[in-house]
Write a protein that holds these residues in place. Structure first.
Motif, mmCIF file in Angstrom:
data_model
loop_
_atom_site.group_PDB
_atom_site.id
_atom_site.type_symbol
_atom_site.label_atom_id
_atom_site.label_comp_id
_atom_site.label_asym_id
_atom_site.label_seq_id
_atom_site.Cartn_x
_atom_site.Cartn_y
_atom_site.Cartn_z
ATOM 1 N N ALA A 175 27.331 -7.263 20.655
ATOM 2 C CA ALA A 175 28.789 -7.216 20.749
ATOM 3 C C ALA A 175 29.406 -6.248 19.738
ATOM 4 C CB ALA A 175 29.373 -8.611 20.549
ATOM 5 N N SER A 176 28.649 -5.855 18.717
ATOM 6 C CA SER A 176 29.207 -4.980 17.682
ATOM 7 C C SER A 176 29.334 -3.543 18.185
ATOM 8 C CB SER A 176 28.341 -5.023 16.423
ATOM 9 O OG SER A 176 27.110 -4.383 16.659
ATOM 10 N N GLU A 177 30.210 -2.792 17.553
ATOM 11 C CA GLU A 177 30.473 -1.405 17.945
ATOM 12 C C GLU A 177 29.278 -0.483 17.688
ATOM 13 O OE1 GLU A 177 32.878 0.238 19.634
ATOM 14 O OE2 GLU A 177 33.474 -1.817 20.086
ATOM 15 N N ARG A 178 28.499 -0.788 16.671
ATOM 16 C CA ARG A 178 27.355 0.095 16.363
ATOM 17 C C ARG A 178 26.291 0.060 17.460
ATOM 18 N NH1 ARG A 178 24.093 -3.238 11.692
ATOM 19 N NH2 ARG A 178 23.646 -4.967 13.049
ATOM 20 N N ALA B 3 27.102 -0.103 20.747
ATOM 21 C CA ALA B 3 27.816 0.180 21.996
ATOM 22 C C ALA B 3 26.974 1.034 22.954
ATOM 23 C CB ALA B 3 29.141 0.866 21.704
ATOM 24 N N ASP B 4 26.311 2.058 22.429
ATOM 25 C CA ASP B 4 25.486 2.926 23.277
ATOM 26 C C ASP B 4 24.335 2.155 23.915
ATOM 27 O OD1 ASP B 4 27.109 5.070 22.666
ATOM 28 O OD2 ASP B 4 25.772 5.845 21.095
ATOM 29 N N LEU B 5 23.681 1.324 23.119
ATOM 30 C CA LEU B 5 22.569 0.522 23.625
ATOM 31 C C LEU B 5 23.054 -0.490 24.663
ATOM 32 C CD1 LEU B 5 19.568 -0.127 23.484
ATOM 33 C CD2 LEU B 5 20.045 -1.632 21.548
ATOM 34 N N ARG B 6 24.219 -1.071 24.442
ATOM 35 C CA ARG B 6 24.791 -2.027 25.386
ATOM 36 C C ARG B 6 25.078 -1.341 26.726
ATOM 37 N NH1 ARG B 6 28.751 -3.837 22.407
ATOM 38 N NH2 ARG B 6 30.294 -2.368 23.179
#
Length: 117
Positions: free
Chosen positions: A27-30, A32-35
């Protein structure tokens, strides 16, 4: 996830992507790409819904890795363990020297370090 997808094991890739997306850190912004990547892999894998290759892997079963053969040892199978480093082996390695630490005999249970015979 990526390797399973590239090798056309879509059912397995979808499973890995689902498990990855369930992690709290996703859920964290760091991440985001992996999500985003995991979401894309999940969508595409659910569309394809097949596995190209058969693997010796049971998704919902606990296992250890055999440190000599690098294959899974499932919890229902008999295994031997190095008492020094904790490496797991199949029963065929019992009584042999551990290949990980090259120090202890596999399958011998001890309390602490035993020297001498």
């Amino acid at each position: 996830m990526g390797t399973a997808f590239k090798h056309k094991n879509f059912i397995l890739a979808a499973s890995f992507a689902r498990r990855l997306l369930e992690l709290p850190d996703m859920a964290s912004e760091r991440n985001a790409d992996l999500r985003v990547k995991a979401t894309k892999v999940l969508q595409k894998s659910e569309q394809m819904a097949r596995n190209e290759h058969t693997l010796n892997y049971k998704e919902n079963t606990t296992f250890y890795i055999d440190c000599k053969e690098f294959v899974p040892i499932y919890s229902e199978a008999e295994s031997a363990k190095c008492s020094y480093c904790g490496s797991h082996y199949s029963e065929s390695m019992k009584g042999m020297v551990c290949t990980t630490c090259t120090f202890s005999t596999v399958g011998v249970q001890t309390i602490g370090l035993v020297t001498g015979s």
